[in-house]
Design a protein around this motif. Structure first.
Motif, mmCIF file in Angstrom:
data_model
loop_
_atom_site.group_PDB
_atom_site.id
_atom_site.type_symbol
_atom_site.label_atom_id
_atom_site.label_comp_id
_atom_site.label_asym_id
_atom_site.label_seq_id
_atom_site.Cartn_x
_atom_site.Cartn_y
_atom_site.Cartn_z
ATOM 1 N N UNK A 69 0.822 -1.210 0.000
ATOM 2 C CA UNK A 69 0.000 0.000 0.000
ATOM 3 C C UNK A 69 0.856 1.260 0.000
ATOM 4 N N UNK A 70 1.972 1.233 0.711
ATOM 5 C CA UNK A 70 2.877 2.384 0.698
ATOM 6 C C UNK A 70 3.462 2.572 -0.705
ATOM 7 N N UNK A 71 3.747 1.454 -1.382
ATOM 8 C CA UNK A 71 4.233 1.543 -2.762
ATOM 9 C C UNK A 71 3.187 2.179 -3.664
ATOM 10 N N UNK A 72 1.924 1.783 -3.492
ATOM 11 C CA UNK A 72 0.839 2.375 -4.274
ATOM 12 C C UNK A 72 0.705 3.863 -3.983
ATOM 13 N N UNK A 73 0.862 4.235 -2.715
ATOM 14 C CA UNK A 73 0.780 5.643 -2.334
ATOM 15 C C UNK A 73 1.898 6.451 -2.992
ATOM 16 N N UNK A 74 3.117 5.908 -3.015
ATOM 17 C CA UNK A 74 4.239 6.619 -3.618
ATOM 18 C C UNK A 74 4.078 6.757 -5.128
ATOM 19 N N UNK A 99 6.302 18.273 3.124
ATOM 20 C CA UNK A 99 5.516 18.099 4.343
ATOM 21 C C UNK A 99 4.284 17.217 4.078
ATOM 22 N N UNK A 100 3.637 17.459 2.947
ATOM 23 C CA UNK A 100 2.468 16.662 2.594
ATOM 24 C C UNK A 100 2.851 15.202 2.384
ATOM 25 N N UNK A 101 3.978 14.973 1.734
ATOM 26 C CA UNK A 101 4.463 13.611 1.476
ATOM 27 C C UNK A 101 4.681 12.855 2.785
ATOM 28 N N UNK A 102 5.354 13.501 3.733
ATOM 29 C CA UNK A 102 5.610 12.865 5.032
ATOM 30 C C UNK A 102 4.303 12.649 5.794
ATOM 31 N N UNK A 124 2.193 9.688 4.489
ATOM 32 C CA UNK A 124 2.744 8.398 4.927
ATOM 33 C C UNK A 124 2.423 8.125 6.393
ATOM 34 N N UNK A 125 2.603 9.138 7.232
ATOM 35 C CA UNK A 125 2.350 8.956 8.660
ATOM 36 C C UNK A 125 0.883 8.631 8.923
ATOM 37 N N UNK A 126 -0.011 9.357 8.260
ATOM 38 C CA UNK A 126 -1.446 9.122 8.446
ATOM 39 C C UNK A 126 -1.837 7.757 7.927
ATOM 40 N N UNK A 127 -1.312 7.379 6.763
ATOM 41 C CA UNK A 127 -1.675 6.079 6.190
ATOM 42 C C UNK A 127 -1.217 4.927 7.079
ATOM 43 N N UNK A 128 -0.010 5.008 7.599
ATOM 44 C CA UNK A 128 0.501 3.954 8.485
ATOM 45 C C UNK A 128 -0.350 3.866 9.750
ATOM 46 N N UNK A 137 -10.839 6.449 1.942
ATOM 47 C CA UNK A 137 -11.910 7.425 2.141
ATOM 48 C C UNK A 137 -11.611 8.320 3.343
ATOM 49 N N UNK A 138 -11.128 7.735 4.427
ATOM 50 C CA UNK A 138 -10.784 8.528 5.613
ATOM 51 C C UNK A 138 -9.661 9.503 5.284
ATOM 52 N N UNK A 139 -8.697 9.062 4.457
ATOM 53 C CA UNK A 139 -7.594 9.937 4.067
ATOM 54 C C UNK A 139 -8.115 11.144 3.285
ATOM 55 N N UNK A 140 -9.124 10.942 2.438
ATOM 56 C CA UNK A 140 -9.732 12.059 1.710
ATOM 57 C C UNK A 140 -10.330 13.073 2.688
ATOM 58 N N UNK A 141 -11.045 12.557 3.682
ATOM 59 C CA UNK A 141 -11.655 13.450 4.662
ATOM 60 C C UNK A 141 -10.599 14.238 5.436
ATOM 61 N N UNK A 142 -9.535 13.565 5.842
ATOM 62 C CA UNK A 142 -8.472 14.243 6.589
ATOM 63 C C UNK A 142 -7.750 15.263 5.713
#
Length: 433
Positions: A18-23, A50-53, A56-60, A87-92
């Protein structure tokens, strides 16, 4: 119970995927949105680093939070959990934009990023599922022992043979004394025992053997399958009970998740279709010389009566060719997006029936009212399986009802997304009414 299980795969493996997909999604969105130099400029670089970091932190954090109980057992369950995190990541992310008023955070970048993340993440999970099933089936090849003292043993065994992969072995034993049989089975490998006994003493002896042999024990609910396919063992106080119908949307979180998806997608659709909507409205006004919007009372969630909106495509049994075109491509359903915004309907759910049909259909099936436990939908599982339009016979009625009830008992965000894509395919092919 599922044969193909991902429980043997480390949860860390899916996190890495999933982290690979995010990157991939993040850098692809950067590449598509900006030219070569813009992201490297100091002011942009700081914001997007800052957004990149943060992403990742939120997704983990979301990964470990949503997987704190289990990691899922198959593609559908893992994909659904992934989609919840998405979906939660979109809201955040939306809250981040509102709170920081980030001028440098491109909305086009966000749109590309989130679409890619949804697609690539699910694609990776699907590929892992197919690869695992193709090359590692020996890891989950199972032998199931069905044991009991009545005719249901053979029924259950035959049902399993017809629904599980061909390399799964089903052993059926009919005996009044399972203890004598089981305790002689000390060397033969049994993956799981499915028992049909009902008295506590016999069940205890079966469970004792399973505990000693490290074998999972399932108690069959075959005789109540006609009532419910989603029974759940739970507790009321200290009393163990069997909840006969466990619908996922009874969870406040799932209801909020579904409502959030409805609002997000519907708002995007309404913005995209605003001009075409006005053109269709104007065209139909000249066709009918009266309001192009047709309203009708329908039966909604828990019996709530609501007003359903549609474009008027037939009047006094007359249907101009342009209206037939609108019905063919389901354009006449567009006003129902207003019903979704109002909260009377959902994008996905059982189609609402006419009030005159409710009493008739209640007499046809005792399960009919189950379909009204949730909000009706613009489209649904039955519709993408070809069960559209008016009820034509009992077979059509029963098949549509079975699909509606199955959807309620097995709802997931992944299932909703799948139905949306299938609906889009049907609409583009002109498979409306």
């Amino acid at each position: 119970m599922t044969v193909v299980s991902f429980k043997k795969i480390s949860p860390a493996f899916f996190l890495i995927v999933e982290i690979a997909a995010l990157n991939i999604s993040f850098f692809t969105a950067i590449f598509l949105r900006f030219d070569d130099s813009t992201p490297l400029e100091n002011i942009y670089y700081d914001y997007y680093l800052q957004l990149y970091v943060l992403l990742h932190a939120v997704w983990i954090a979301l990964y470990f939070y949503t997987n704190r109980r289990n990691t899922g057992t198959n593609f559908t369950s893992i994909s659904d959990t992934f989609n919840r995190r998405w979906f939660i990541l979109i809201l955040l992310y939306s809250l981040l934009l509102v709170s920081l008023k980030g001028y440098y955070y491109s909305r086009i970048f966000a749109l590309i990023f989130f679409i890619l993340l949804l697609f690539i993440g699910n694609l990776f999970i699907l590929l892992i599922s197919l690869f695992y099933k193709r090359y590692f089936k020996d890891l989950y090849t199972a032998n199931y022992l069905v044991i009991g003292n009545d005719y249901t043993v053979s029924e259950i065994a035959n049902l399993l043979r017809s629904s599980l992969p061909h390399f799964t072995e089903i052993i059926e034993i009919k005996t009044e004394d399972p203890e004598e049989f089981l305790f002689s089975k000390t060397t033969e490998k049994i993956s799981a025992v499915i028992s049909t006994y009902r008295d506590g003493k016999t069940l205890t002896s079966v469970q004792t053997w399973c505990d000693r042999m490290f074998v999972e024990h399932y108690i069959s609910l075959h005789e109540i399958s006609a009532i419910s396919l989603s029974a759940l063992v739970t507790q009321i106080g200290r009393l163990n009970v069997l909840k006969m119908r466990d619908e996922p949307l009874s969870s406040p979180f799932n209801r909020a998740l579904k409502r959030g998806m409805d609002l997000l997608i519907t708002l995007l659709i309404v913005i995209f279709l605003f001009i075409p909507f006005l053109l269709v409205y104007t065209l139909l006004y000249f066709v009918w010389k009266k309001s192009p919007i047709y309203t009708q009372k329908r039966f909604g969630q828990t019996g709530k009566i609501f007003t359903l909106y549609k474009f008027r495509t037939i009047d006094n049994n007359k249907m101009p060719k342009i209206c037939a075109f609108l019905r063919k491509y389901s354009i006449d359903e567009w006003p129902q997006f207003l019903n979704v915004l109002k909260g009377d309907m959902s994008l996905i759910g059982p189609r609402p029936y006419h009030l005159n049909d409710i009493e008739i259909f209640k007499q046809k099936s005792a399960r009919f009212m189950v379909r009204h436990w949730i909000k009706p939908g613009i489209t649904g599982l039955a519709q993408v399986r070809g069960l559209r339009g008016e009820i034509i016979d009992d077979k059509h009625f029963n098949e549509r009802l079975e699909n509606d009830v199955w959807y309620i008992e097995n709802w997931s965000l992944t299932l909703d997304i799948k139905i949306l894509f299938l609906t889009l395919i049907h609409v583009l092919k002109g498979e409306g009414k």
